[in-house]
Design an enzyme around this catalytic site. Structure first.
Site, short mmCIF file in Angstrom:
data_model
loop_
_atom_site.label_atom_id
_atom_site.label_comp_id
_atom_site.label_asym_id
_atom_site.label_seq_id
_atom_site.Cartn_x
_atom_site.Cartn_y
_atom_site.Cartn_z
N THR A 197 0.87 -1.17 0.00
CA THR A 197 0.00 0.00 0.00
C THR A 197 0.91 1.22 0.00
O THR A 197 1.66 1.45 0.94
CB THR A 197 -0.92 0.02 1.22
OG1 THR A 197 -1.77 -1.14 1.17
CG2 THR A 197 -1.78 1.27 1.24
N LYS B 266 -7.19 1.35 -2.91
CA LYS B 266 -6.80 0.92 -1.56
C LYS B 266 -7.02 2.03 -0.55
O LYS B 266 -7.39 1.78 0.61
CB LYS B 266 -5.34 0.46 -1.55
CG LYS B 266 -4.85 -0.06 -0.20
CD LYS B 266 -5.65 -1.27 0.28
CE LYS B 266 -5.25 -1.71 1.69
NZ LYS B 266 -3.92 -2.33 1.78
N LYS C 31 0.55 4.87 8.41
CA LYS C 31 1.16 5.22 7.13
C LYS C 31 0.12 5.33 6.03
O LYS C 31 0.08 6.30 5.27
CB LYS C 31 2.23 4.18 6.77
CG LYS C 31 2.86 4.36 5.39
CD LYS C 31 2.22 3.46 4.31
CE LYS C 31 2.40 1.98 4.61
NZ LYS C 31 1.87 1.12 3.50
#
Length: 301
Positions: free
Chosen positions: A109, A184, A252
């Site tokens: 990701t 995502k 993150k």
């Protein structure tokens, strides 16, 4: 470069696959590829994480460049966008050393803008690059039931479909390079607010002196049902905070989503709140626990 150009057949026993990054999810994903009959080459920063796969027949390389030179397809599953950038775009990276015509699939990701940069750099070298982040956590990785969201050329996606099918059960081509990462971000935004709801529901059940397991039997199959409720609430109840997905990696991801949303002038208050709560947990030393550890914010443990 169109995906139909120089297309190879991606099939077991015919295609050598390299896998870089053997963490909580990557190890299981690489194992499925090997079991499907693909010759598997591996690299990870912590060599001990590769021992079981090497014992089962995988070939170890001590640098990503050496792995790239030996493989037809290279899959990466690492931690942060900076890791992805170094891995692909540095002089000793994958784009510089991959075989012409090789397929590069980043399943980390990461940043949609970085995915575009990698695609453009790869295309200029005759390589087929895709961003293909996943959802499903450690359970989905172990059971080969990951949801895989892909950005890249349609022909390239079709070519690697058999390989991706060894790891996932829901494989969707979302559009051009970067589209997988944007998708995502949609996934992580939905999870962020949902996790707050799951934790507050469990905290409420405790405060009302209900049995949380019995409450879960009633609410997980109704309108409140979600993957997080069914899979992570039981871990909260059991006090199991071990990671299926690390808090530090979720922070993150939320940071990438917040940055991307800001660039599009989109206000995301739910995402901002979730990022704030998880950051507080990280400051208390819980960054290496699973996302279900958000329950600690409510229990005060």
């Amino acid at each position: 470069m169109k995906g139909e150009d120089h297309m190879m057949t991606i099939a077991p026993n015919q295609t050598t696959v390299g896998f870089i990054g053997l963490g909580v999810m990557g190890h299981s994903m690489a194992g499925h590829i090997r079991k499907a009959g693909y010759p598997l080459h591996v690299y990870t920063r912590t060599a001990s994480k590769a021992e079981r796969l090497v014992a089962d027949g995988a070939v170890w390389h001590d640098t990503p460049a050496k792995l790239a030179q030996a493989c037809d397809v290279i899959i990466t599953m690492v931690g942060y966008p900076k890791d992805v950038e170094e891995l692909y775009l540095e002089p000793d990276g994958l784009v510089a050393h991959a075989r012409e015509g090789a397929y590069l699939i980043d399943m980390t990701t990461s940043s949609p803008l970085l995915a575009r940069r990698i695609y453009e750099a790869a295309s200029s070298k005759g390589l087929h690059a895709m961003d293909a982040p996943v959802s499903g956590g450690d359970v989905g990785a172990r059971e080969a039931r990951l949801s895989i969201m892909i950005g890249g050329e349609e022909g390239d996606v079709k070519a690697v479909q058999p390989l991706l099918s060894t790891m996932g059960s829901n494989i969707v081509h979302q559009g051009q390079a970067g589209a997988g990462q944007h998708t995502k971000m949609c996934n992580q935004i939905a999870i962020a607010s949902n996790m707050i709801g799951v934790c507050e529901a469990m905290a409420y059940a405790e405060s009302a002196r209900l049995d949380p397991e019995t409450v879960l039997k009633s609410i997980e199959s109704g309108a409140a049902g979600s993957w997080s409720l069914s899979n992570l609430a039981p871990r909260m109840i059991a006090g199991n905070l071990e990671p299926g997905f690390y808090i530090k990696h979720f922070i993150k991801d939320m940071g990438i989503a917040l940055e991307s949303a800001k660039a599009m002038n989109l206000v995301t208050p739910g995402l901002s709140l979730a990022e704030s709560l998880y950051s507080q947990l990280a400051e208390k030393g819980l960054e290496d626990k699973g996302t279900q550890a958000l329950i600690r914010y409510y229990t005060g443990e």
